[in-house]
Design a protein around this motif. Structure first.
Motif, PDB file in Angstrom:
ATOM      1  N   SER A  40       0.841  -1.189   0.000  1.00 25.15           N
ATOM      2  CA  SER A  40       0.000   0.000   0.000  1.00 25.15           C
ATOM      3  C   SER A  40       0.883   1.249   0.000  1.00 25.15           C
ATOM      4  CB  SER A  40      -0.913   0.019   1.227  1.00 25.15           C
ATOM      5  OG  SER A  40      -1.605   1.261   1.317  1.00 25.15           O
ATOM      6  N   ILE A  41       0.392   2.294  -0.614  1.00 24.89           N
ATOM      7  CA  ILE A  41       1.141   3.555  -0.597  1.00 24.89           C
ATOM      8  C   ILE A  41       1.325   4.058   0.835  1.00 24.89           C
ATOM      9  CG2 ILE A  41      -0.881   5.067  -0.843  1.00 24.89           C
ATOM     10  CD1 ILE A  41       2.531   5.475  -2.602  1.00 24.89           C
ATOM     11  N   THR A  42       0.411   3.682   1.739  1.00 26.37           N
ATOM     12  CA  THR A  42       0.557   4.114   3.130  1.00 26.37           C
ATOM     13  C   THR A  42       1.734   3.420   3.820  1.00 26.37           C
ATOM     14  OG1 THR A  42      -1.046   2.434   3.844  1.00 26.37           O
ATOM     15  CG2 THR A  42      -1.905   4.626   3.332  1.00 26.37           C
ATOM     16  N   ASP A  43       2.168   2.259   3.291  1.00 27.85           N
ATOM     17  CA  ASP A  43       3.350   1.596   3.849  1.00 27.85           C
ATOM     18  C   ASP A  43       4.607   2.428   3.665  1.00 27.85           C
ATOM     19  OD1 ASP A  43       1.652  -0.533   4.359  1.00 27.85           O
ATOM     20  OD2 ASP A  43       2.244  -1.642   2.553  1.00 27.85           O
ATOM     21  N   PHE A  44       4.551   3.392   2.747  1.00 19.29           N
ATOM     22  CA  PHE A  44       5.726   4.209   2.431  1.00 19.29           C
ATOM     23  C   PHE A  44       5.502   5.666   2.831  1.00 19.29           C
ATOM     24  CE2 PHE A  44       5.602   0.485  -0.161  1.00 19.29           C
ATOM     25  CZ  PHE A  44       6.912   0.043  -0.186  1.00 19.29           C
ATOM     26  N   GLY A  50      -5.054  15.303   0.611  1.00 18.01           N
ATOM     27  CA  GLY A  50      -5.197  16.321  -0.413  1.00 18.01           C
ATOM     28  C   GLY A  50      -4.232  17.471  -0.284  1.00 18.01           C
ATOM     29  N   LYS A  51      -3.369  17.450   0.755  1.00 21.47           N
ATOM     30  CA  LYS A  51      -2.419  18.536   0.983  1.00 21.47           C
ATOM     31  C   LYS A  51      -0.969  18.046   0.995  1.00 21.47           C
ATOM     32  CE  LYS A  51      -5.772  21.098   3.797  1.00 21.47           C
ATOM     33  NZ  LYS A  51      -6.061  21.687   5.136  1.00 21.47           N
ATOM     34  N   THR A  52      -0.748  16.903   1.611  1.00 26.18           N
ATOM     35  CA  THR A  52       0.594  16.339   1.685  1.00 26.18           C
ATOM     36  C   THR A  52       1.051  15.911   0.296  1.00 26.18           C
ATOM     37  OG1 THR A  52       0.147  15.521   3.908  1.00 26.18           O
ATOM     38  CG2 THR A  52       2.003  14.533   2.726  1.00 26.18           C
ATOM     39  N   VAL A  53       2.284  16.278  -0.071  1.00 22.70           N
ATOM     40  CA  VAL A  53       2.842  15.865  -1.355  1.00 22.70           C
ATOM     41  C   VAL A  53       3.471  14.484  -1.184  1.00 22.70           C
ATOM     42  CG1 VAL A  53       4.493  16.414  -3.180  1.00 22.70           C
ATOM     43  CG2 VAL A  53       3.208  18.254  -2.069  1.00 22.70           C
ATOM     44  N   ASN A  54       2.989  13.522  -1.938  1.00 26.85           N
ATOM     45  CA  ASN A  54       3.356  12.119  -1.752  1.00 26.85           C
ATOM     46  C   ASN A  54       4.376  11.608  -2.773  1.00 26.85           C
ATOM     47  OD1 ASN A  54       1.342  10.900   0.400  1.00 26.85           O
ATOM     48  ND2 ASN A  54       0.174  12.330  -0.868  1.00 26.85           N
ATOM     49  N   THR A  55       5.110  12.492  -3.397  1.00 29.53           N
ATOM     50  CA  THR A  55       6.058  12.078  -4.434  1.00 29.53           C
ATOM     51  C   THR A  55       7.044  11.053  -3.908  1.00 29.53           C
ATOM     52  OG1 THR A  55       5.876  14.312  -5.355  1.00 29.53           O
ATOM     53  CG2 THR A  55       7.675  12.914  -6.162  1.00 29.53           C
ATOM     54  N   ALA A  57       6.735   8.960  -1.437  1.00 29.22           N
ATOM     55  CA  ALA A  57       6.076   7.679  -1.179  1.00 29.22           C
ATOM     56  C   ALA A  57       5.872   6.898  -2.476  1.00 29.22           C
ATOM     57  CB  ALA A  57       4.744   7.919  -0.483  1.00 29.22           C
ATOM     58  N   PHE A  58       5.411   7.554  -3.527  1.00 28.85           N
ATOM     59  CA  PHE A  58       5.203   6.857  -4.795  1.00 28.85           C
ATOM     60  C   PHE A  58       6.517   6.328  -5.348  1.00 28.85           C
ATOM     61  CE2 PHE A  58       1.015   8.876  -4.869  1.00 28.85           C
ATOM     62  CZ  PHE A  58       0.243   7.879  -5.453  1.00 28.85           C
ATOM     63  N   ARG A  59       7.540   7.148  -5.328  1.00 30.14           N
ATOM     64  CA  ARG A  59       8.813   6.723  -5.925  1.00 30.14           C
ATOM     65  C   ARG A  59       9.475   5.616  -5.120  1.00 30.14           C
ATOM     66  NH1 ARG A  59      10.891  12.772  -7.912  1.00 30.14           N
ATOM     67  NH2 ARG A  59       9.263  12.994  -9.516  1.00 30.14           N
ATOM     68  N   ILE A  62       7.490   2.296  -5.827  1.00 26.00           N
ATOM     69  CA  ILE A  62       7.775   1.737  -7.153  1.00 26.00           C
ATOM     70  C   ILE A  62       9.220   1.246  -7.225  1.00 26.00           C
ATOM     71  CG2 ILE A  62       7.923   2.323  -9.610  1.00 26.00           C
ATOM     72  CD1 ILE A  62       5.487   4.223  -9.043  1.00 26.00           C
ATOM     73  N   TYR A  63      10.128   1.917  -6.533  1.00 25.26           N
ATOM     74  CA  TYR A  63      11.505   1.434  -6.452  1.00 25.26           C
ATOM     75  C   TYR A  63      11.540   0.049  -5.797  1.00 25.26           C
ATOM     76  CZ  TYR A  63      16.491   1.298  -5.312  1.00 25.26           C
ATOM     77  OH  TYR A  63      17.817   0.926  -5.203  1.00 25.26           O
ATOM     78  N   ARG A  64      10.747  -0.121  -4.768  1.00 27.26           N
ATOM     79  CA  ARG A  64      10.685  -1.414  -4.082  1.00 27.26           C
ATOM     80  C   ARG A  64      10.178  -2.501  -5.023  1.00 27.26           C
ATOM     81  NH1 ARG A  64       6.750  -5.542  -2.839  1.00 27.26           N
ATOM     82  NH2 ARG A  64       7.024  -6.279  -0.684  1.00 27.26           N
TER      83      ARG A  64
END
Length: 442
Positions: A40-44, A50-55, A57-59, A62-64
């Motif tokens: 899950s994206i929340t694992d990272f 809607g305010k926190t920038v999650n760049t 976390a996504f990267r 996906i690296y994992r």
């Protein structure tokens, strides 16, 4: 507004597709795959406020996926919430899964948006010379990638890009919402795509691509927000979609003038089926950038409302290439400026180096079972001098004008074809004798 639109979509699709023919589906091109490894994206550290920038976390997620290499790939789950992020790249053997109520939303800081080289088949950015802004979600050189879910949303927040374009202050071509390059075995399904900065879905130099059960939404005045644009790609299936946008709903392309000719990669074997929507431009389009060639296209069971043009095949001198073996059938058009347009004077050029002697070949175009209401002009078919469009075949076509309004007749030049049961009566160039080839397999 979007909730009401989606309700209309669901009701319309249920009524329209319940009686559709039992035909070959996209799943035969790329079967849906289950991923047994799920994160899950929340694992990272992802936060859907809607305010926190999650760049980050996504990267990191996906690296994992890329470096862990689980057998069968991995699924990245996006739970309900609004996840603001800068652009990011996908990797092979992954599924990006958006739960119901999940939104991946692009940041709007254009000053930090990275640039990419122009596509070799275009030679420059499509809007501006030089490079182009990288797509919001990009898969380059990947295989076995799925974007799907429970009708979660990918929101490009394109209004800032549209305004920059209108003000003519952009130095580079705007980013696509989702782009796959040099990739294969791609599925995009069961998601909503909203407010793309430029084209929504752009598979370029790809094979085995499926786009189905996708809703695409953008205001009708949003510039160049094409829906799905297969570009120098093969074995593409697009079906069961609703599109309401600001440019062509679906546009097949294959490179631009001398750059597309030199690159030499066609778009072929493309199926488009059960598409509904509206646009101030075209419903089903081919071109105008088609220098690598476009062939073997089937589009059927299409419903178009409030259109600029229902069906538009477009090219120009300097393009070279070809559009051939195209079949369009069972199309309904309501309220359009033109029902059918096939024209050889559409589109600009990347620079002044194009060869005006590079004339496109347009032939073997079959249109059948097309009907419409409130059509201002049923058809315009204008070829190119010394390169006439040939074997344009029309059958069972009825395009009625608005009630008590004056409609324009068909317009034709530099074209040869045949027709059968066409109303209003087409121009003389399309009333050739039925020689047995025009309507074979129609």
């Amino acid at each position: 507004m979007y909730k009401n639109t989606l309700l209309i979509i669901i009701l319309f699709l249920t009524a329209t597709f319940a009686g559709a023919d039992d035909l070959v589906t996209c799943s035969e091109i790329v079967p849906m795959r289950n991923r047994y490894d799920k994160i899950s994206i929340t694992d990272f550290g992802g936060v859907g406020d809607g305010k926190t920038v999650n760049t980050k976390a996504f990267r990191e997620a996906i690296y994992r996926i890329e470096h862990l290499g689980r057998i069968g790939g991995s699924l990245l789950y996006i739970p309900p919430g609004v996840y603001l992020t800068e652009r990011f790249n996908l990797t092979s053997h992954m599924t990006l899964y958006l739960a119901s109520g999940a939104v991946i939303k692009a940041t709007q800081d254009t000053s930090t948006w990275p640039l990419a080289d122009p596509l070799p088949s275009y030679g420059r950015g499509r809007e501006r010379a030089g490079g182009r802004y990288m797509s919001f979600i990009l898969g380059d050189g990947v295989q076995d990638v799925i974007i799907t879910g429970e009708n979660g949303t990918i929101d490009g927040q394109g209004d800032i890009w549209w305004n920059l374009w209108r003000k003519r202050t952009l130095q580079y071509t705007r980013p696509h919402l989702i782009e796959f390059m040099n990739s294969e075995d791609i599925i995009i399904s069961n998601v909503i795509l909203k407010n793309s900065p430029f084209w929504n879905v752009h598979p370029v130099y790809c094979s085995n691509v499926v786009v189905r059960y996708v809703t695409i939404l953008a205001p009708p005045d949003s510039p160049n927000t094409d829906g799905v644009d297969p570009d120098s790609s093969s074995n593409v299936c697009i079906e069961d979609m609703y599109i309401s946008n600001g440019d062509d709903m679906i546009a097949i392309k294959s490179g631009w003038d001398e750059y597309g000719l030199a690159f030499g990669r066609r778009s072929s074997d493309i199926t488009i089926r059960r598409i509904t929507g509206s646009s101030p431009f075209a419903g089903i389009a081919i071109g105008s950038e088609m220098s690598g060639g476009v062939e073997n296209v089937l589009a059927e069971h299409i419903n178009l409302f409030n259109m600029g043009v229902g069906i538009h095949l477009k090219t120009n001198i300097g393009r070279g290439g070809y559009i051939r073996n195209i079949t369009l059938s069972n199309v309904y058009i309501e309220n359009a400026r033109k029902g059918i347009k096939i024209a050889g004077d559409v589109g600009d050029h990347p620079d002044d180096k194009f060869d005006p002697k590079a004339l496109p070949v347009i032939r073997d175009i079959k249109m059948k079972s097309i009907w419409g209401e409130k059509i201002l002009q049923p058809g315009l078919v204008k070829g190119i001098k010394n390169a006439p469009f040939i074997n344009i075949c029309l059958s069972d076509i009825n395009l009625n004008g608005p009630y008590k309004a004056r409609t324009r007749p068909w317009e034709c030049s530099d074209v040869k074809g045949s027709s059968l049961k066409v109303s209003p009566w087409p121009c003389s160039e399309l009333i050739g004798s039925l020689d047995g080839t025009c309507f074979t397999h129609m």
